[in-house]
Design an enzyme around this catalytic site. Structure first.
Site, PDB file in Angstrom:
ATOM      1  N   LYS A   1      10.804  -3.067   5.190  1.00 46.05           N
ATOM      2  CA  LYS A   1       9.603  -3.652   4.612  1.00 46.05           C
ATOM      3  C   LYS A   1       8.411  -2.897   5.180  1.00 46.05           C
ATOM      4  O   LYS A   1       8.354  -2.641   6.400  1.00 46.05           O
ATOM      5  CB  LYS A   1       9.512  -5.139   4.980  1.00 46.05           C
ATOM      6  CG  LYS A   1      10.592  -5.996   4.321  1.00 46.05           C
ATOM      7  CD  LYS A   1      10.395  -6.109   2.822  1.00 46.05           C
ATOM      8  CE  LYS A   1      11.354  -7.144   2.223  1.00 46.05           C
ATOM      9  NZ  LYS A   1      11.203  -7.232   0.745  1.00 46.05           N
TER      10      LYS A   1
ATOM     11  N   ASP B   1      10.145  -1.027   0.917  1.00 42.88           N
ATOM     12  CA  ASP B   1       9.687  -2.051  -0.028  1.00 42.88           C
ATOM     13  C   ASP B   1       8.357  -2.613   0.464  1.00 42.88           C
ATOM     14  O   ASP B   1       8.274  -3.145   1.566  1.00 42.88           O
ATOM     15  CB  ASP B   1      10.736  -3.175  -0.108  1.00 42.88           C
ATOM     16  CG  ASP B   1      10.359  -4.259  -1.110  1.00 42.88           C
ATOM     17  OD1 ASP B   1       9.344  -4.090  -1.835  1.00 42.88           O
ATOM     18  OD2 ASP B   1      11.082  -5.278  -1.173  1.00 42.88           O
TER      19      ASP B   1
ATOM     20  N   GLU C   1       9.753   0.952  -3.267  1.00 47.13           N
ATOM     21  CA  GLU C   1       9.809  -0.251  -4.107  1.00 47.13           C
ATOM     22  C   GLU C   1       8.494  -1.004  -4.125  1.00 47.13           C
ATOM     23  O   GLU C   1       7.905  -1.286  -3.079  1.00 47.13           O
ATOM     24  CB  GLU C   1      10.921  -1.163  -3.557  1.00 47.13           C
ATOM     25  CG  GLU C   1      11.103  -2.462  -4.318  1.00 47.13           C
ATOM     26  CD  GLU C   1      12.258  -3.279  -3.757  1.00 47.13           C
ATOM     27  OE1 GLU C   1      12.984  -2.767  -2.870  1.00 47.13           O
ATOM     28  OE2 GLU C   1      12.431  -4.430  -4.190  1.00 47.13           O
TER      29      GLU C   1
ATOM     30  N   ASP D   1      10.258  -4.283  -8.642  1.00 47.46           N
ATOM     31  CA  ASP D   1      10.962  -5.530  -8.359  1.00 47.46           C
ATOM     32  C   ASP D   1      10.138  -6.684  -8.961  1.00 47.46           C
ATOM     33  O   ASP D   1      10.428  -7.156 -10.075  1.00 47.46           O
ATOM     34  CB  ASP D   1      11.129  -5.653  -6.834  1.00 47.46           C
ATOM     35  CG  ASP D   1      11.726  -6.972  -6.383  1.00 47.46           C
ATOM     36  OD1 ASP D   1      12.092  -7.799  -7.231  1.00 47.46           O
ATOM     37  OD2 ASP D   1      11.839  -7.188  -5.157  1.00 47.46           O
TER      38      ASP D   1
ATOM     39  N   LYS E   1      17.316  -9.092 -10.214  1.00 48.86           N
ATOM     40  CA  LYS E   1      17.847 -10.268  -9.541  1.00 48.86           C
ATOM     41  C   LYS E   1      18.075 -11.337 -10.599  1.00 48.86           C
ATOM     42  O   LYS E   1      17.115 -11.784 -11.225  1.00 48.86           O
ATOM     43  CB  LYS E   1      16.840 -10.772  -8.502  1.00 48.86           C
ATOM     44  CG  LYS E   1      16.472  -9.733  -7.460  1.00 48.86           C
ATOM     45  CD  LYS E   1      15.315 -10.181  -6.581  1.00 48.86           C
ATOM     46  CE  LYS E   1      15.057  -9.146  -5.480  1.00 48.86           C
ATOM     47  NZ  LYS E   1      13.862  -9.445  -4.675  1.00 48.86           N
TER      48      LYS E   1
HETATM   49 MG    MG Z   1      11.599  -6.215  -3.243  1.00 48.51          MG
END
Ligand code: MG
Length: 379
Positions: free
Chosen positions: A171, A196, A221, A246, A270
């Site tokens: 992250k 991300d 991301e 995402d 997802k």
């Molecule tokens: Mg993500």
């Protein structure tokens, strides 16, 4: 028609929402905040003495997406469950059509839709991936590391790589990017590494982001906010690393738009975020046609949600390692028994029992249930 589901329509008799609070082993921190307890709804769709299961992914605060844990229950109670119970469903895909008049609220729709698919697969006595058109077997997995000091991250990354995870994803956020990436890249020169940002940068940061090319990332991301597809396209034109989306992706049309704009080459899909398995199949169909790359993301789900995601991740267009970890990575005790374990090859096996192949453990359900309600169809 998928064979095994043609037999008889599903007349939903009862919908249950059990509120679960599952303690996390350690707080997981991303650019949108952190969580110590994962609170979600375990959704049950009941008929003919069988239950189909799914779990919801909306957070308590609308920081990752717009939906909330509490609001989701109201949408299910007032708008979605009544539509589901209004008439029989000939096939699982009918749930998607039934919910279409309700705008948005894809996380709420996914909770019910995924439970419906599980129910149909259980009744057919077949693993869900067969109904979805997937390939079964094992899914290669990567790990996501939340914020921590760079040296701590490097240690965690080395341990995860040694454990077999196929990709290490960090992250990042403004002011915490090049340094941790450099530290982890130094520790693991040959590892598959990704980052991300959860939409935490702005267009003014495009040069800073383009400079991350030097870390040879598998993808970068969601660097910019979800709505900024034009900004992502500008960044992608300046950068060798594939930009991945995402939070920007709610449905197949979002993938088509991003693809047409050149905003991304890779997409994080997802099922719990895009409205369920049918939307995942549409996205996988488009990605297969145009050559876009997909991977299946995780949402800190319990074993119910992760098992469901594994079935979706076996569709053909999912050609990158999934962000799905072993149960023990996040939770001291999972909702399902036995827990999902990572193989030494860095894979999770898709459970091959009927449906998603796992069910909530009754004792764990009692222990972690903090509330809930049920809705019955009119007699
Ligand atoms: Mg993500």
């Amino acid at each position: 028609m998928v064979d095994g589901t043609a037999a008889k329509p599903l007349r939903v008799e009862r919908v249950t929402l059990d509120e679960i609070a599952l303690p996390l082993r350690e707080a997981f921190e991303a650019a949108w905040g952190g969580e110590h307890v994962r609170r979600f709804w375990l959704v049950g769709v009941h008929a003919e003495g069988l239950a189909g299961w799914a779990e919801t992914v909306a957070g308590e605060a609308p920081l990752y997406g717009e939906e909330t844990h509490a609001g989701l229950a109201e949408v299910v109670r007032g708008h979605l469950a009544p539509r589901l119970m209004a008439a029989p469903l000939a096939r699982p895909e009918d749930a998607t059509a039934r919910f279409a008049p309700v705008r948005g609220h894809r996380m709420a729709k996914a909770g019910l839709e995924m439970a419906v698919w599980d129910w149909f697969a259980r009744r057919a006595g077949r693993p869900l991936w067969k109904l979805l058109g997937g390939r079964g077997g094992e899914v290669p997995c990567g790990i996501v590391l939340g914020f921590a000091p760079p040296d701590v991250l490097a240690g965690r990354a080395e341990a995860a790589w040694a454990a077999g995870y196929r990709r290490i994803k960090l992250k990042i956020r403004p002011g915490f990017d090049a340094e941790p990436l450099a530290r982890v890249r130094r520790a693991l020169p040959g590892a598959c590494l990704a980052a991300d940002a959860n939409g935490s940068y702005r267009r003014a940061d495009i040069e800073t982001l383009a400079a991350l090319d030097r870390f040879d990332l598998d993808f970068l991301e969601q660097p910019l906010p979800p709505e900024d597809l034009v900004g992502h396209a500008r960044l992608q034109s300046r950068m060798r690393t594939p930009v991945a989306l995402d939070e920007s992706i709610r449905c197949v049309e979002d993938v088509e738009t991003a693809w047409a704009l050149g905003a991304a080459r890779v997409f994080n899909v997802k099922p719990g975020r895009v409205g369920g398995f049918e939307e995942v199949r549409r996205i996988a169909g488009f990605a297969g046609e145009v050559g876009a790359s997909l991977w299946c993301g995780g949402m800190l789900e319990s074993g119910v949600g992760r098992a469901a995601a594994l079935h979706a991740a076996s569709l053909g267009a999912f050609d990158r390692a999934a962000d799905l970890s072993a149960s023990s990575r996040y939770f001291a005790a999972d909702l399902v028994v036995p827990p999902l374990e990572l193989s030494p090859r860095g894979t999770l096996r898709i459970p091959d029992g009927p449906g998603i192949g796992v069910v909530p453990d009754p004792e764990r359900l009692r222990r972690f249930r903090v509330g809930g309600f049920e809705l019955n169809s009119a007699p």
